[in-house]
Design an enzyme around this catalytic site. Structure first.
Site, PDB file in Angstrom:
ATOM      1  N   ASP A 146      39.989  37.858  22.023  1.00 40.79           N
ATOM      2  CA  ASP A 146      40.406  38.707  23.147  1.00 40.79           C
ATOM      3  C   ASP A 146      41.916  38.869  23.080  1.00 40.79           C
ATOM      4  O   ASP A 146      42.659  37.905  23.217  1.00 40.79           O
ATOM      5  CB  ASP A 146      39.993  38.058  24.464  1.00 40.79           C
ATOM      6  CG  ASP A 146      39.900  39.064  25.593  1.00 40.79           C
ATOM      7  OD1 ASP A 146      39.210  38.785  26.589  1.00 40.79           O
ATOM      8  OD2 ASP A 146      40.519  40.142  25.466  1.00 40.79           O
ATOM      9  N   ASP A 157      43.610  45.571  27.279  1.00 43.85           N
ATOM     10  CA  ASP A 157      42.793  44.358  27.277  1.00 43.85           C
ATOM     11  C   ASP A 157      41.512  44.692  26.531  1.00 43.85           C
ATOM     12  O   ASP A 157      40.664  45.419  27.043  1.00 43.85           O
ATOM     13  CB  ASP A 157      42.513  43.975  28.739  1.00 43.85           C
ATOM     14  CG  ASP A 157      41.505  42.854  28.873  1.00 43.85           C
ATOM     15  OD1 ASP A 157      41.063  42.611  30.021  1.00 43.85           O
ATOM     16  OD2 ASP A 157      41.155  42.236  27.853  1.00 43.85           O
ATOM     17  N   HIS A 226      36.933  45.157  34.763  1.00 45.28           N
ATOM     18  CA  HIS A 226      37.860  45.140  35.894  1.00 45.28           C
ATOM     19  C   HIS A 226      38.904  46.244  35.758  1.00 45.28           C
ATOM     20  O   HIS A 226      39.199  46.702  34.645  1.00 45.28           O
ATOM     21  CB  HIS A 226      38.561  43.782  35.985  1.00 45.28           C
ATOM     22  CG  HIS A 226      39.148  43.374  34.669  1.00 45.28           C
ATOM     23  ND1 HIS A 226      40.478  43.560  34.355  1.00 45.28           N
ATOM     24  CD2 HIS A 226      38.575  42.812  33.570  1.00 45.28           C
ATOM     25  CE1 HIS A 226      40.698  43.125  33.133  1.00 45.28           C
ATOM     26  NE2 HIS A 226      39.567  42.679  32.619  1.00 45.28           N
ATOM     27  N   HIS A 234      44.243  42.070  36.499  1.00 42.47           N
ATOM     28  CA  HIS A 234      42.999  42.509  37.137  1.00 42.47           C
ATOM     29  C   HIS A 234      43.283  43.041  38.526  1.00 42.47           C
ATOM     30  O   HIS A 234      44.014  42.451  39.299  1.00 42.47           O
ATOM     31  CB  HIS A 234      41.968  41.381  37.183  1.00 42.47           C
ATOM     32  CG  HIS A 234      42.404  40.170  37.945  1.00 42.47           C
ATOM     33  ND1 HIS A 234      42.358  40.110  39.327  1.00 42.47           N
ATOM     34  CD2 HIS A 234      42.904  38.994  37.526  1.00 42.47           C
ATOM     35  CE1 HIS A 234      42.807  38.927  39.710  1.00 42.47           C
ATOM     36  NE2 HIS A 234      43.146  38.233  38.648  1.00 42.47           N
ATOM     37  N   GLU A 259      33.973  45.203  30.003  1.00 40.78           N
ATOM     38  CA  GLU A 259      33.628  44.103  29.106  1.00 40.78           C
ATOM     39  C   GLU A 259      32.289  43.527  29.522  1.00 40.78           C
ATOM     40  O   GLU A 259      32.023  43.370  30.699  1.00 40.78           O
ATOM     41  CB  GLU A 259      34.722  43.026  29.112  1.00 40.78           C
ATOM     42  CG  GLU A 259      35.049  42.424  30.445  1.00 40.78           C
ATOM     43  CD  GLU A 259      36.325  41.578  30.365  1.00 40.78           C
ATOM     44  OE1 GLU A 259      37.295  41.922  31.022  1.00 40.78           O
ATOM     45  OE2 GLU A 259      36.322  40.589  29.621  1.00 40.78           O
ATOM     46  N   GLU A 354      34.717  44.229  24.462  1.00 37.39           N
ATOM     47  CA  GLU A 354      35.507  44.745  25.582  1.00 37.39           C
ATOM     48  C   GLU A 354      36.274  45.961  25.108  1.00 37.39           C
ATOM     49  O   GLU A 354      36.890  45.931  24.044  1.00 37.39           O
ATOM     50  CB  GLU A 354      36.486  43.684  26.090  1.00 37.39           C
ATOM     51  CG  GLU A 354      37.356  44.164  27.254  1.00 37.39           C
ATOM     52  CD  GLU A 354      38.185  43.045  27.851  1.00 37.39           C
ATOM     53  OE1 GLU A 354      38.404  42.042  27.166  1.00 37.39           O
ATOM     54  OE2 GLU A 354      38.597  43.165  29.022  1.00 37.39           O
TER      55      GLU A 354
HETATM   56  O1  LIG Z   1      37.863  37.053  34.306  1.00 35.72           O
HETATM   57  S1  LIG Z   1      39.109  37.531  34.866  1.00 35.72           S
HETATM   58  O2  LIG Z   1      40.009  36.527  35.342  1.00 35.72           O
HETATM   59  C1  LIG Z   1      38.784  38.620  36.094  1.00 35.72           C
HETATM   60  C2  LIG Z   1      39.308  38.601  37.356  1.00 35.72           C
HETATM   61  C3  LIG Z   1      38.850  39.647  38.151  1.00 35.72           C
HETATM   62  C4  LIG Z   1      37.973  40.465  37.520  1.00 35.72           C
HETATM   63  S2  LIG Z   1      37.751  39.934  35.925  1.00 35.72           S
HETATM   64  N1  LIG Z   1      39.873  38.341  33.677  1.00 35.72           N
HETATM   65  C5  LIG Z   1      41.242  38.739  33.912  1.00 35.72           C
HETATM   66  C6  LIG Z   1      42.174  37.916  33.030  1.00 35.72           C
HETATM   67  C7  LIG Z   1      42.628  36.691  33.476  1.00 35.72           C
HETATM   68  C8  LIG Z   1      43.521  35.962  32.711  1.00 35.72           C
HETATM   69  C9  LIG Z   1      43.920  36.451  31.473  1.00 35.72           C
HETATM   70  F1  LIG Z   1      44.788  35.748  30.733  1.00 35.72           F
HETATM   71  C10 LIG Z   1      43.444  37.676  30.989  1.00 35.72           C
HETATM   72  C11 LIG Z   1      42.555  38.399  31.773  1.00 35.72           C
HETATM   73  C12 LIG Z   1      39.035  39.121  32.795  1.00 35.72           C
HETATM   74  C13 LIG Z   1      39.471  38.965  31.372  1.00 35.72           C
HETATM   75  N2  LIG Z   1      39.755  37.822  30.790  1.00 35.72           N
HETATM   76  C14 LIG Z   1      40.090  38.140  29.527  1.00 35.72           C
HETATM   77  N3  LIG Z   1      39.978  39.456  29.337  1.00 35.72           N
HETATM   78  N4  LIG Z   1      39.614  39.991  30.514  1.00 35.72           N
HETATM   79 MN   LIG Z   2      39.318  41.971  30.666  1.00 32.55          MN
HETATM   80 MN   LIG Z   3      39.946  40.598  27.662  1.00 33.30          MN
HETATM   81 MN   LIG Z   4      45.159  37.181  40.633  1.00 37.45          MN
END
Ligand SMILES: O=S(=O)(c1cccs1)N(Cc1ccc(F)cc1)Cc1ncn[nH]1
Ligand SMILES: [Mn+2]
Ligand SMILES: [Mn+2]
Ligand SMILES: [Mn+2]
Length: 361
Positions: A146, A157, A226, A234, A259, A354
């Protein structure tokens, strides 16, 4: 004039390869009845003009992402450590955007959009190696890569799954089909809960036989696509991988990361293992910090990342030392948000695909 083709590993500035900001356009979706959404041509030209920086920043980040992920897909091999893989990706991104993120504020201009996720097997998301991690990629791993890239806070992303053993082909096909379904059916006025139902149908039409046992592929309901906002990974809208009663609609101007995650396990994830991912909250409370190390760490985070997520290795490379006490103090004070690794049951396999879809281009 300078180089006109990318090197291996990538090192030529994207802005060098595409002079005067004419970066390639991503895939564009035409709307059935164009005029229903689009303002008049005059207004559209005006809007596009205002948005043109936004679009060129996004396209620069997208082209950087494209070139680095294509290099990564060719060069990641079993036997490499997760640390080597992460550094190879991050060094390439920083070279292509022309910012090394080492001088103060530099990381806020352009660079990594969030920590490089290298998620093995039952680990679905938010795992990035911390210093001292000895993990080595194996032939039978299913690794979700990712990668985040940002230019002026416009975050791309996008993730893919790598498996070297054809045993997992159907698991990977399930998530690719599910995510492509989500991207294809996305659009203005589409209800998020219904989109989740279409994604679920695609995902659940697959099964995968591993060592003689056949597993139905389950969507991981807790992991969603998201919206993405400037400097914020997000927003408030989520795209589930299962049907829900969320009647929220996609709107013009929204930027979505679509994703989907499939699993041969329970289809549910829990927080498990050492944390690597952190981010300054946008709505951080004004707390007076008593710990000096927390105060100085907070100012380092503000200057180098702002609200862009970061990991411990990004603090290490800035020369920060013995920061864990201060970091945990910032977390307890509600100033820094943590994103623990998200894990399905031991022995299961998860996959992700994703892709970003914007309703603006
Ligand atoms: O699961 S999440 O925390 C989320 C929060 C609300 C809706 S989806 N997240 C956001 C994120 C959080 C921290 C990161 F370092 C990078 C992204 C989705 C995601 N993770 C990886 N790629 N996309
Ligand atoms: Mn994401
Ligand atoms: Mn991601
Ligand atoms: Mn936050």
């Amino acid at each position: 004039k300078g180089p006109t083709v990318q090197t291996d590993p990538p090192s030529v500035l994207i802005s060098q390869l595409f002079p005067n900001n004419n970066y390639p356009k991503g895939e564009e979706v035409q709307y059935e009845n164009e005029n229903r959404y689009r303002t008049t041509d005059e207004e559209k030209r005006h809007l596009d003009h205002i948005n043109s920086d936004f679009l060129s920043d996004y396209r620069q980040a997208a082209e950087t992402h494209r070139q680095v992920r294509q290099w990564a897909q060719k060069n990641i091999k079993p036997g490499q450590t997760l640390t080597e893989i992460a550094n190879g990706i991050e060094d390439s991104v920083r070279r292509l955007v022309g910012h090394d993120g080492l001088s103060e504020g530099d990381g806020i201009i352009a660079g990594m959009g969030f920590p490089t996720g290298l998620n093995l097997d039952e680990i679905a998301a938010h795992y990035s190696p911390n210093a001292g991690c000895k993990s080595v990629l194996q032939q039978n791993n299913v690794m979700k890569v990712d990668i985040g890239v940002h230019v002026n806070g416009r975050i791309v992303d996008s993730a893919f799954t790598m498996a070297f053993d054809p045993t997992y082909d159907n698991l990977l096909a399930a998530v690719r089909d599910a995510t492509n379904t989500g991207v294809r059916e996305a659009g203005i006025d589409v209800r998020l809960g219904e989109l989740g139902g279409l994604i679920q149908e695609a995902m659940e039409s697959y099964e995968c036989e591993i060592n003689g046992t056949t597993y139905p592929i389950k969507p991981i309901a807790g992991l969603t696509g998201h919206t993405i906002l400037p400097y914020s990974i997000h927003g408030s809208k989520r795209v589930p991988s299962v049907k829900t009663d969320d009647t929220t609609k996609m709107e013009e101007g929204d930027v979505f990361a679509i994703e989907t995650f499939g699993s041969t396990g329970t289809g549910r994830v829990r927080n498990q293992g050492e944390i690597s991912h952190y981010a300054l909250r946008r709505d951080a409370p004004k707390v007076d910090l008593h710990l000096a190390s927390a105060k100085s760490l907070l100012s380092t985070i503000k200057k180098n990342f702002g609200t862009i997520p970061f990991c411990r290795r990004y603090l290490d490379r800035l020369g920060q030392e013995k920061y864990l006490l201060g970091l945990n103090n910032l977390v307890k004070s509600g100033i820094v948000e943590v994103y623990p690794p998200l894990v399905d049951k031991k022995g299961s396999y998860t996959a992700q695909f994703e892709h970003m879809q914007d309703d603006i281009a």
